[in-house]
Design a protein around this motif. Sequence first.
Motif, mmCIF file in Angstrom:
data_model
loop_
_atom_site.group_PDB
_atom_site.id
_atom_site.type_symbol
_atom_site.label_atom_id
_atom_site.label_comp_id
_atom_site.label_asym_id
_atom_site.label_seq_id
_atom_site.Cartn_x
_atom_site.Cartn_y
_atom_site.Cartn_z
ATOM 1 N N GLN A 134 61.342 68.033 3.359
ATOM 2 C CA GLN A 134 62.688 68.004 2.756
ATOM 3 C C GLN A 134 63.702 67.368 3.711
ATOM 4 O OE1 GLN A 134 63.495 72.080 1.763
ATOM 5 N NE2 GLN A 134 62.536 71.905 -0.264
ATOM 6 N N ALA A 135 63.565 67.686 4.987
ATOM 7 C CA ALA A 135 64.484 67.101 5.972
ATOM 8 C C ALA A 135 64.340 65.577 5.975
ATOM 9 C CB ALA A 135 64.203 67.681 7.361
ATOM 10 N N TYR A 136 63.076 65.134 5.921
ATOM 11 C CA TYR A 136 62.805 63.695 5.850
ATOM 12 C C TYR A 136 63.488 63.087 4.622
ATOM 13 C CZ TYR A 136 60.238 59.436 4.770
ATOM 14 O OH TYR A 136 59.932 58.144 4.436
ATOM 15 N N GLN A 137 63.334 63.760 3.483
ATOM 16 C CA GLN A 137 63.901 63.251 2.235
ATOM 17 C C GLN A 137 65.428 63.145 2.322
ATOM 18 O OE1 GLN A 137 62.530 61.970 -0.489
ATOM 19 N NE2 GLN A 137 60.480 62.193 0.351
ATOM 20 N N ALA A 138 66.051 64.149 2.925
ATOM 21 C CA ALA A 138 67.513 64.130 3.037
ATOM 22 C C ALA A 138 67.960 62.947 3.893
ATOM 23 C CB ALA A 138 68.009 65.440 3.630
ATOM 24 N N GLY A 139 67.314 62.780 5.048
ATOM 25 C CA GLY A 139 67.680 61.668 5.932
ATOM 26 C C GLY A 139 67.488 60.329 5.236
ATOM 27 N N LEU A 279 67.734 75.212 16.087
ATOM 28 C CA LEU A 279 67.408 73.849 15.698
ATOM 29 C C LEU A 279 65.894 73.684 15.835
ATOM 30 C CD1 LEU A 279 69.079 70.602 15.845
ATOM 31 C CD2 LEU A 279 66.844 70.689 16.960
ATOM 32 N N GLU A 280 65.228 73.436 14.715
ATOM 33 C CA GLU A 280 63.768 73.343 14.729
ATOM 34 C C GLU A 280 63.363 71.887 14.912
ATOM 35 O OE1 GLU A 280 61.992 75.642 11.491
ATOM 36 O OE2 GLU A 280 63.903 76.700 11.311
ATOM 37 N N MET A 281 62.611 71.632 15.967
ATOM 38 C CA MET A 281 62.279 70.243 16.303
ATOM 39 C C MET A 281 61.519 69.496 15.199
ATOM 40 S SD MET A 281 63.944 69.872 18.944
ATOM 41 C CE MET A 281 63.559 68.302 19.613
ATOM 42 N N PRO A 282 60.543 70.122 14.517
ATOM 43 C CA PRO A 282 59.860 69.372 13.448
ATOM 44 C C PRO A 282 60.823 68.934 12.331
ATOM 45 C CG PRO A 282 58.620 71.349 14.024
ATOM 46 C CD PRO A 282 59.945 71.447 14.732
ATOM 47 N N MET A 283 61.831 69.770 12.081
ATOM 48 C CA MET A 283 62.838 69.414 11.071
ATOM 49 C C MET A 283 63.657 68.221 11.576
ATOM 50 S SD MET A 283 62.810 71.570 8.501
ATOM 51 C CE MET A 283 62.278 73.221 8.099
ATOM 52 N N PHE A 284 64.094 68.330 12.818
ATOM 53 C CA PHE A 284 64.927 67.257 13.379
ATOM 54 C C PHE A 284 64.157 65.942 13.406
ATOM 55 C CE2 PHE A 284 66.566 64.774 16.988
ATOM 56 C CZ PHE A 284 67.861 64.575 16.541
ATOM 57 N N GLU A 285 62.913 66.020 13.848
ATOM 58 C CA GLU A 285 62.108 64.802 13.919
ATOM 59 C C GLU A 285 61.955 64.150 12.538
ATOM 60 O OE1 GLU A 285 58.570 64.966 16.223
ATOM 61 O OE2 GLU A 285 57.929 62.987 15.507
ATOM 62 N N ALA A 286 61.691 64.984 11.530
ATOM 63 C CA ALA A 286 61.519 64.453 10.168
ATOM 64 C C ALA A 286 62.834 63.857 9.659
ATOM 65 C CB ALA A 286 61.047 65.561 9.236
ATOM 66 N N LEU A 287 63.922 64.529 9.961
ATOM 67 C CA LEU A 287 65.240 64.028 9.546
ATOM 68 C C LEU A 287 65.515 62.655 10.160
ATOM 69 C CD1 LEU A 287 68.117 64.504 8.288
ATOM 70 C CD2 LEU A 287 68.745 65.493 10.501
ATOM 71 N N VAL A 288 65.281 62.532 11.465
ATOM 72 C CA VAL A 288 65.528 61.258 12.151
ATOM 73 C C VAL A 288 64.625 60.169 11.574
ATOM 74 C CG1 VAL A 288 65.410 60.056 14.372
ATOM 75 C CG2 VAL A 288 66.285 62.393 14.271
ATOM 76 N N ARG A 289 63.379 60.525 11.337
ATOM 77 C CA ARG A 289 62.447 59.535 10.795
ATOM 78 C C ARG A 289 62.927 59.020 9.442
ATOM 79 N NH1 ARG A 289 57.714 60.686 8.710
ATOM 80 N NH2 ARG A 289 57.823 62.855 9.385
ATOM 81 N N GLY A 290 63.278 59.948 8.561
ATOM 82 C CA GLY A 290 63.748 59.545 7.230
ATOM 83 C C GLY A 290 65.019 58.715 7.327
ATOM 84 N N TYR A 291 65.928 59.138 8.171
ATOM 85 C CA TYR A 291 67.215 58.453 8.274
ATOM 86 C C TYR A 291 67.041 57.044 8.841
ATOM 87 C CZ TYR A 291 72.042 57.425 9.495
ATOM 88 O OH TYR A 291 73.271 56.822 9.594
ATOM 89 N N LEU A 292 66.250 56.922 9.917
ATOM 90 C CA LEU A 292 66.112 55.602 10.539
ATOM 91 C C LEU A 292 65.307 54.639 9.669
ATOM 92 C CD1 LEU A 292 65.733 56.454 14.340
ATOM 93 C CD2 LEU A 292 67.762 55.615 13.122
ATOM 94 N N GLU A 293 64.458 55.179 8.824
ATOM 95 C CA GLU A 293 63.712 54.297 7.925
ATOM 96 C C GLU A 293 64.638 53.520 7.006
ATOM 97 O OE1 GLU A 293 59.615 56.563 7.426
ATOM 98 O OE2 GLU A 293 60.374 55.843 5.492
ATOM 99 N N MET A 362 65.698 66.193 21.860
ATOM 100 C CA MET A 362 66.201 65.519 20.656
ATOM 101 C C MET A 362 66.407 64.034 20.935
ATOM 102 S SD MET A 362 68.941 68.445 19.475
ATOM 103 C CE MET A 362 69.651 67.619 18.055
ATOM 104 N N GLN A 363 66.981 63.758 22.108
ATOM 105 C CA GLN A 363 67.228 62.360 22.470
ATOM 106 C C GLN A 363 65.903 61.607 22.573
ATOM 107 O OE1 GLN A 363 70.365 61.018 22.536
ATOM 108 N NE2 GLN A 363 69.144 59.151 22.533
ATOM 109 N N ALA A 364 64.901 62.264 23.131
ATOM 110 C CA ALA A 364 63.592 61.614 23.282
ATOM 111 C C ALA A 364 63.034 61.228 21.907
ATOM 112 C CB ALA A 364 62.630 62.540 24.019
ATOM 113 N N ILE A 365 63.254 62.087 20.929
ATOM 114 C CA ILE A 365 62.776 61.789 19.568
ATOM 115 C C ILE A 365 63.503 60.577 19.003
ATOM 116 C CG2 ILE A 365 62.845 62.642 17.184
ATOM 117 C CD1 ILE A 365 62.057 65.384 18.288
ATOM 118 N N VAL A 366 64.838 60.569 19.147
ATOM 119 C CA VAL A 366 65.602 59.424 18.640
ATOM 120 C C VAL A 366 65.142 58.138 19.332
ATOM 121 C CG1 VAL A 366 67.893 58.371 18.499
ATOM 122 C CG2 VAL A 366 67.624 60.805 18.003
ATOM 123 N N ASP A 367 64.936 58.198 20.649
ATOM 124 C CA ASP A 367 64.521 57.004 21.383
ATOM 125 C C ASP A 367 63.143 56.518 20.911
ATOM 126 O OD1 ASP A 367 66.848 57.153 22.798
ATOM 127 O OD2 ASP A 367 65.956 58.116 24.564
#
Length: 370
Positions: A134-139, A279-293, A362-367
């Motif tokens: 869901q986090a991925y979908q939102a992003g 802040l749950e890292m798997p959620m954040f990672e999925a959110l960033v992935r969806g958003y950057l896509e 979090m920064q490492a994930i974004v990078d």
Amino acid sequence: MNPEEREKLTRIGKQFQVPGEFHDGHRIKIGHINETFAATYLHYGTPFKVVHQTLNTQVFRDPEGLMRNVVRVTEHVRRKLADQGHDEIPRRVLQAVPARDGKFFHIDDSGQFWRTFIFVDGVRSYDAVETPKQAYQAGHAFGQFQAALSDLPASQLVETIPDFHHTPKRFERLLKAIATDEFKRYDTAREEIAFAESMAPHVARLVEAEARREVPLRVTHNDTKFNNVLLDNATGEAMCVVDLDTVMPGLVLYDFGDMVRTTTSRTAEDELYLDRVELEMPMFEALVRGYLETAGGFLTPAEKRLLVFSGKLITFTIGIRFLTDFLEGDHYFRIHRERHNLDRCRKQFRLIQSINEREEQMQAIVDRLS
Ligand code: GN1
Ligand code: MG
């Protein structure tokens, strides 16, 4: 729905170009600001569903300009989706229904401002995120929305609420409420006030980046909380982004920040058990992935650098808005229990602490993903 409400809705419905006769309606409880109803009309036996919604004109001072924004934006997105060959376009972008006079609103006898949208079927929203998918979908959905609007000149839209995410001005207002303490609530909120004051050195960072033109003004959504994206009941895919009242010139960072606020912890906005807020890292990672896509293609390096910080700052900004409203006697956000706005504030502040502990990760994930 009680007979009075039904009578009112029937009367309102007649003012819009909805095919058929009013059949049934009910209140949908969403949002802290506006009132929303779903209504079914029967057109020679065929159901036609719409949403009738009031607009709080104390909050939105230029409702006509706002509706012009909404129509301009939804038309633009609709054209983009068609060009890109998407299916099911009526489920992917809101469609406003004109009133009898051709305008996209109606003002009733009591001065209430109403607008109507075609109901999006087979979808639902969630007040709290449940899974990384869901986090991925939102992003993905909010990034796609920004991308679709990236060539709409910001100058074509009015600012529906001036300085909406201007953290230093929000902070000033908080300091004033603390100093006045009209409702004698200072003691109850002592800890939250201390935390808010400790954040003073950071409040100007994004407005300064904007003033120095390090980050551009774009057309953004500005209210990207998780329950403003409608997910398909069957597939879980994000279909449609709603609540377009604050679509106006802004920073993508405000949008991303509000996604972090609402899409990384499986807790409600007013969660009382703060130990659950994290802040749950798997959620954040999925959110960033969806958003950057969907948004990664147009973001500048400076915008990408500020993504993690924006999560903290927007969570703080909304947190101090709740705190300010608590101190000012709860006149802005609708409350459902005593201290509700203080509870909302506490949840936001706890999430900020959790972000502070995880910032490097979090920064490492974004990078890694950008
Ligand atoms: C308000 O009404 P709603 O739920 O769409 C607010 C947002 C806040 C949000 C917090 C116009 O949105 O800015 O982030 O509450 N909208 C306005 O839940 O102030
Ligand atoms: Mg809203």
